[in-house]
Design an enzyme around this catalytic site. Structure first.
Site, PDB file in Angstrom:
ATOM      1  N   ASP A 141      -3.677   6.273  -1.342  1.00  0.00           N
ATOM      2  CA  ASP A 141      -4.427   6.466  -0.103  1.00  0.00           C
ATOM      3  C   ASP A 141      -3.681   7.284   0.935  1.00  0.00           C
ATOM      4  O   ASP A 141      -4.217   7.593   1.983  1.00  0.00           O
ATOM      5  CB  ASP A 141      -4.775   5.105   0.523  1.00  0.00           C
ATOM      6  CG  ASP A 141      -5.457   4.185  -0.466  1.00  0.00           C
ATOM      7  OD1 ASP A 141      -6.620   4.451  -0.795  1.00  0.00           O
ATOM      8  OD2 ASP A 141      -4.815   3.221  -0.928  1.00  0.00           O
ATOM      9  N   HIS A 148       1.970  -7.184 -17.190  1.00  0.00           N
ATOM     10  CA  HIS A 148       1.828  -6.560 -15.879  1.00  0.00           C
ATOM     11  C   HIS A 148       2.902  -7.142 -14.969  1.00  0.00           C
ATOM     12  O   HIS A 148       3.191  -8.342 -15.027  1.00  0.00           O
ATOM     13  CB  HIS A 148       0.433  -6.810 -15.306  1.00  0.00           C
ATOM     14  CG  HIS A 148       0.227  -6.225 -13.942  1.00  0.00           C
ATOM     15  ND1 HIS A 148       0.625  -4.952 -13.614  1.00  0.00           N
ATOM     16  CD2 HIS A 148      -0.311  -6.754 -12.805  1.00  0.00           C
ATOM     17  CE1 HIS A 148       0.318  -4.712 -12.351  1.00  0.00           C
ATOM     18  NE2 HIS A 148      -0.242  -5.790 -11.845  1.00  0.00           N
ATOM     19  N   GLU A 164      -6.917 -27.886 -15.689  1.00  0.00           N
ATOM     20  CA  GLU A 164      -7.005 -26.417 -15.626  1.00  0.00           C
ATOM     21  C   GLU A 164      -8.462 -25.977 -15.645  1.00  0.00           C
ATOM     22  O   GLU A 164      -8.865 -25.072 -14.902  1.00  0.00           O
ATOM     23  CB  GLU A 164      -6.237 -25.814 -16.805  1.00  0.00           C
ATOM     24  CG  GLU A 164      -6.241 -24.289 -16.855  1.00  0.00           C
ATOM     25  CD  GLU A 164      -7.386 -23.732 -17.687  1.00  0.00           C
ATOM     26  OE1 GLU A 164      -7.851 -22.615 -17.362  1.00  0.00           O
ATOM     27  OE2 GLU A 164      -7.807 -24.418 -18.639  1.00  0.00           O
ATOM     28  N   ASP A 180     -14.877  -6.545 -12.200  1.00  0.00           N
ATOM     29  CA  ASP A 180     -16.137  -6.912 -11.558  1.00  0.00           C
ATOM     30  C   ASP A 180     -16.097  -8.266 -10.859  1.00  0.00           C
ATOM     31  O   ASP A 180     -17.112  -8.754 -10.357  1.00  0.00           O
ATOM     32  CB  ASP A 180     -17.294  -6.889 -12.564  1.00  0.00           C
ATOM     33  CG  ASP A 180     -16.980  -7.665 -13.835  1.00  0.00           C
ATOM     34  OD1 ASP A 180     -15.980  -8.402 -13.843  1.00  0.00           O
ATOM     35  OD2 ASP A 180     -17.732  -7.520 -14.817  1.00  0.00           O
ATOM     36  N   ASN A 233     -15.741 -11.449 -11.745  1.00  0.00           N
ATOM     37  CA  ASN A 233     -16.450 -12.642 -12.221  1.00  0.00           C
ATOM     38  C   ASN A 233     -15.533 -13.608 -12.962  1.00  0.00           C
ATOM     39  O   ASN A 233     -16.005 -14.539 -13.630  1.00  0.00           O
ATOM     40  CB  ASN A 233     -17.632 -12.249 -13.101  1.00  0.00           C
ATOM     41  CG  ASN A 233     -17.215 -11.496 -14.364  1.00  0.00           C
ATOM     42  OD1 ASN A 233     -16.026 -11.252 -14.573  1.00  0.00           O
ATOM     43  ND2 ASN A 233     -18.183 -11.140 -15.189  1.00  0.00           N
ATOM     44  N   ASP A 256       1.305  -7.026  -4.860  1.00  0.00           N
ATOM     45  CA  ASP A 256       1.191  -6.127  -6.010  1.00  0.00           C
ATOM     46  C   ASP A 256       0.963  -4.709  -5.505  1.00  0.00           C
ATOM     47  O   ASP A 256      -0.063  -4.417  -4.895  1.00  0.00           O
ATOM     48  CB  ASP A 256       0.035  -6.572  -6.908  1.00  0.00           C
ATOM     49  CG  ASP A 256       0.053  -5.892  -8.270  1.00  0.00           C
ATOM     50  OD1 ASP A 256       0.763  -4.880  -8.419  1.00  0.00           O
ATOM     51  OD2 ASP A 256      -0.643  -6.379  -9.187  1.00  0.00           O
ATOM     52  N   TRP A 265      -1.209   6.552 -16.134  1.00  0.00           N
ATOM     53  CA  TRP A 265      -1.352   5.759 -17.360  1.00  0.00           C
ATOM     54  C   TRP A 265      -2.007   6.575 -18.473  1.00  0.00           C
ATOM     55  O   TRP A 265      -2.594   6.025 -19.393  1.00  0.00           O
ATOM     56  CB  TRP A 265      -2.182   4.500 -17.074  1.00  0.00           C
ATOM     57  CG  TRP A 265      -1.431   3.469 -16.293  1.00  0.00           C
ATOM     58  CD1 TRP A 265      -0.698   2.429 -16.784  1.00  0.00           C
ATOM     59  CD2 TRP A 265      -1.325   3.379 -14.873  1.00  0.00           C
ATOM     60  NE1 TRP A 265      -0.150   1.695 -15.766  1.00  0.00           N
ATOM     61  CE2 TRP A 265      -0.510   2.259 -14.571  1.00  0.00           C
ATOM     62  CE3 TRP A 265      -1.831   4.134 -13.819  1.00  0.00           C
ATOM     63  CZ2 TRP A 265      -0.211   1.883 -13.275  1.00  0.00           C
ATOM     64  CZ3 TRP A 265      -1.529   3.757 -12.522  1.00  0.00           C
ATOM     65  CH2 TRP A 265      -0.728   2.644 -12.258  1.00  0.00           C
ATOM     66  N   SER A 277     -10.502 -19.257 -23.609  1.00  0.00           N
ATOM     67  CA  SER A 277     -10.111 -19.585 -22.232  1.00  0.00           C
ATOM     68  C   SER A 277      -8.602 -19.708 -22.074  1.00  0.00           C
ATOM     69  O   SER A 277      -8.113 -19.923 -20.970  1.00  0.00           O
ATOM     70  CB  SER A 277     -10.778 -20.890 -21.795  1.00  0.00           C
ATOM     71  OG  SER A 277     -10.298 -21.972 -22.585  1.00  0.00           O
ATOM     72  N   TYR A 288       0.744   0.228 -23.038  1.00  0.00           N
ATOM     73  CA  TYR A 288       0.979  -1.197 -22.796  1.00  0.00           C
ATOM     74  C   TYR A 288      -0.237  -1.847 -22.128  1.00  0.00           C
ATOM     75  O   TYR A 288      -0.366  -3.069 -22.108  1.00  0.00           O
ATOM     76  CB  TYR A 288       2.249  -1.412 -21.968  1.00  0.00           C
ATOM     77  CG  TYR A 288       2.095  -1.202 -20.480  1.00  0.00           C
ATOM     78  CD1 TYR A 288       1.957  -2.277 -19.607  1.00  0.00           C
ATOM     79  CD2 TYR A 288       2.115   0.076 -19.926  1.00  0.00           C
ATOM     80  CE1 TYR A 288       1.832  -2.084 -18.241  1.00  0.00           C
ATOM     81  CE2 TYR A 288       1.996   0.281 -18.565  1.00  0.00           C
ATOM     82  CZ  TYR A 288       1.848  -0.804 -17.721  1.00  0.00           C
ATOM     83  OH  TYR A 288       1.726  -0.606 -16.360  1.00  0.00           O
ATOM     84  N   ALA A 314       0.825  -1.210   0.000  1.00  0.00           N
ATOM     85  CA  ALA A 314       0.000   0.000   0.000  1.00  0.00           C
ATOM     86  C   ALA A 314       0.858   1.259   0.000  1.00  0.00           C
ATOM     87  O   ALA A 314       0.500   2.263  -0.626  1.00  0.00           O
ATOM     88  CB  ALA A 314      -0.926   0.004   1.219  1.00  0.00           C
ATOM     89  N   CYS A 341       3.380  -0.076 -13.621  1.00  0.00           N
ATOM     90  CA  CYS A 341       3.459  -1.317 -12.842  1.00  0.00           C
ATOM     91  C   CYS A 341       4.883  -1.761 -12.529  1.00  0.00           C
ATOM     92  O   CYS A 341       5.171  -2.173 -11.405  1.00  0.00           O
ATOM     93  CB  CYS A 341       2.681  -2.425 -13.539  1.00  0.00           C
ATOM     94  SG  CYS A 341       3.365  -2.993 -15.117  1.00  0.00           S
TER      95      CYS A 341
END
Length: 690
Positions: free
Chosen positions: A236, A339, A457, A312, A314, A362, A245, A424, A533, A230, A281
């Site tokens: 923050d 990344h 997988e 999101d 998912n 990260d 970016w 996939s 990128y 952080a 990054c």
């Protein structure tokens, strides 16, 4: 009477004297693997004894009590204060002091801290009998990856050398089809870097909210890794680096122009701890590598190609294109060409032994975790096994390497979207890190997931979705199984012909193949955009359209050439271009063909002129060829190297068209950086105008 007065006076004089402390800095540093720190203060590692000599009593074992304390309000309850006397052996549970030698004027003691001691700066005091404690001085205590009792213990000594002591690194970039690399000077032992790293902990939100609790948790690499992930970004708090970016970097430095962490961390301190502008990054990951290695946590950078940002949650990323094949910025999901994040090595007592080892951290501010921009530590083993319900941030990291990718055709006039195809096996490719002891690339993809497309997988993917409650959740925006299983009539791909270098024309082949036994008519809309990128489109470079009829099972190739003048002014500093062909098959299914291209900078050739010797000046020749038939002006050559230069050498110059630049740079070799006596330094060429 006079002799008695004299003796009484002498006793009080000696008692009032401040003890002279010999910290045996060189000897202790050698034993504790801290010799590279350029500090006169004692720096040692926990769980291991260090020697201190000071003037003291004739019978120290009877009346000396030592006090080690850290933090603003040290206490025994928070384990930030320890009192201990002299014992015959080292304690396995707490602090201890073992007598080494004594004389009428001095005492030598070996002091040992527990394996789980809080790291940071300590004050050491000694108390004799009922007298007040006397301060001996301060020392810094770090994690100890060489000690089997430490949570960061790394049994492989070569890996300890690489992931804790190595100051130079290689970071991989580009895209999955064309992986490039650049050097980075981590510089964790330079000048004031250790003090800056310690001050980072004291400026975190965790410390400001509850300083006593924060310091008491600094024994735990899991906790500190999360705190520092952080603090490296500035989202923050007044963290170290501000991300950008936008492609525009006024008021700061282009992230691509940094060559090491030292300049960034020093700038942060000199500015009064104002965020340094700017980072992306790899900058966040490199700075976090520096900080964690400095504190003794084995850490490395990891590059993931075709990396998903699943906004999101998912485990699916959606990409949108219009009828002309233009990539649309719609929705929060994205796929980055690459990344960079970190892996740090430590045990996970909170999860169990099978989840210990490499942990993903990260520092790039992508999504909030616990209300602030931090990420990890997520057990790499947990990610591979789909255990996304374990702390911390497993779903986000899992998606980065193994989300499914959906490509949609979007009609802005009607708001209708049509699934072009799903894939996939697109996300998480050629996951890379630097080899131990060599400047080579190691592929660690198999440590993050099972073979793409395999039954194992796919089972893990379904397991992860089930743990997140996604299997039974109705999503009206999700594609139907029928849409996903559609089979296209044709296939296509882009092939690169020739070199991928800035200043050269870009030559491609669009290859289309009819998969059916009857002829197919195809209308193809092609575009090329300069991108960041992160694949965000910036400027349109070129577009064209063709109509073609493919005989049954026929394959045709269509040459494409984008000349340098067409992309020269449109190219971003990331030097990336996305080429897309949206194929409308008459009475058939649309097919999207795309390729992300990263252009190489012209090479910088470096040659040593003569033999490298310690403490002797060394001449290095740098050769750079201007590849274009245009003069380039306001060029900057940056040179940085561990043990070779103080700070960064910058040279400014102009270059005429197609001219070879020869520069001879004087370097000073202070020490050999590895046992094999190799030289590590990097150059970075920046063309600011042309």
């Amino acid at each position: 009477m006079y002799p008695q007065v004299f003796l009484l006076f002498s006793f009080f004089f000696i008692a009032a004297m401040q003890p002279s402390t010999n910290w045996h800095v060189k000897e202790n540093a050698r034993e504790h693997h801290t010799s590279k720190f350029s500090s006169e203060e004692l720096i040692v590692r926990r769980g291991q004894g260090f020697t201190v000599t000071f003037n003291g009593a004739e019978q120290p074992e009877q009346n000396l009590i030592f006090i080690a304390e850290t933090g603003s309000k040290p206490s025994k309850a928070t384990k930030t204060l320890a009192t201990f006397g002299i014992s015959s052996s080292v304690s396995k549970e707490g602090w201890s002091a073992v007598l080494q030698s004594t004389s009428s004027s001095s005492v030598s003691i070996s002091i040992s801290s527990p394996h789980k001691a809080i790291i940071g700066r300590y004050k050491l005091s000694v108390q004799s009998g009922s007298s007040s404690p006397t301060t001996l001085g301060t020392f810094v205590l770090l994690f100890n990856p060489w000690s089997s009792g430490d949570d960061v213990f790394m049994p492989n000594k070569a890996e300890c050398e690489e992931y804790v002591l190595e100051e130079f690194g290689i970071i991989f970039a580009g895209n999955k089809n064309h992986i490039s690399s650049f050097g980075w000077n981590f510089g964790q032992f330079q000048g004031d870097i250790l003090n800056i790293c310690l001050s980072m902990m004291d400026r975190s939100l965790y410390y400001r909210q509850d300083p006593i609790s924060d310091v008491s948790h600094r024994h735990d690499p899991k906790y500190l890794g999360r705190v520092l992930s952080a603090m490296v970004n500035a989202n923050d708090d007044q963290g170290v680096v501000l991300g950008n970016w936008s492609g525009k970097f006024e008021g700061g430095k282009n992230p691509s122009s940094w060559t090491g962490s030292g300049e960034i961390l020093q700038s942060w301190k000199k500015s009064g701890f104002q965020p340094v502008k700017y980072g992306q990054c790899w900058v966040f990951a490199a700075v976090l590598t520096t900080v964690l290695r400095c504190l003794g946590i084995p850490t490395r950078t990891i590059t993931n190609f075709s990396s998903a940002h699943d906004a999101d949650g998912n485990l699916r990323v959606d990409e949108f294109y219009d009828a002309d094949g233009n990539h649309l910025e719609r929705g929060a999901d994205s796929v980055w060409n690459f990344h960079v994040w970190n892996e740090s090595w430590f045990t996970r007592n909170d999860l169990g032994p099978s989840y210990s080892g490499w942990q993903v951290l990260d520092a790039t501010p992508q999504e909030e975790s616990g209300g602030i921009y931090q990420c990890g530590p997520a057990s790499r083993h947990a990610i591979k096994e789909g255990e996304v319900d374990l702390d911390y941030d497993g779903p986000f990291v899992f998606a980065e390497v193994n989300a499914d990718c959906m490509y949609w055709n979007y009609d802005s006039a009607t708001g209708k979207k049509t699934l072009i195809f799903s894939k996939s096996t697109e996300i998480g490719d050629s996951i890379s890190t630097k080899a131990v002891g060599r400047d080579a690339r190691v592929d660690v993809t198999s440590d993050y997931k099972y073979e793409e497309g395999s039954a194992k997988e796919r089972d893990i993917f379904k397991k992860a979705r089930k743990k997140l409650g996604l299997e039974d959740k109705f999503d009206p925006t999700a594609p139907t199984q029928e849409e996903i299983e559609q089979k296209p009539d044709i296939s296509g791909k882009f092939k690169v012909v020739g070199s991928l270098e800035v200043g050269k024309d870009l030559s491609l082949l669009l290859v289309l193949e009819n998969l059916q036994s009857d002829a197919k008519t195809v209308n193809v809309n092609m575009t090329a955009w300069s991108t960041l990128y992160t694949r965000r489109p910036i400027n349109e470079i070129w577009k064209d359209s063709i109509s073609v009829t493919l005989a049954p099972k026929e394959e045709k190739q269509f040459p494409i050439k984008i000349k340098y003048p067409e992309y020269q002014q449109q190219l971003t500093t990331d030097k990336t271009i996305q080429v897309t062909a949206l194929c409308h098959v008459v009475d058939g299914i649309q097919v999207l063909v795309q390729r992300n291209i990263t252009l190489d900078n012209p090479a910088i050739d470096i040659q040593l002129l003569g033999e490298a010797k310690v403490n002797k000046e060394l001449a290095v020749e740098v050769v750079f060829i201007n590849p274009i038939d245009t003069e380039v002006t306001d060029c900057v050559l940056q040179v940085e190297g561990c043990g070779l230069l103080q700070g960064i050498l910058e040279l400014r110059f102009h270059l005429s068209a197609l001219v070879i630049l020869h520069l001879v740079l004087p370097l000073f070799l202070q020490y050999f950086t590895t046992e094999t006596e190799t030289l590590n330094f990097q150059t970075h060429f920046v063309q600011t105008k042309n």
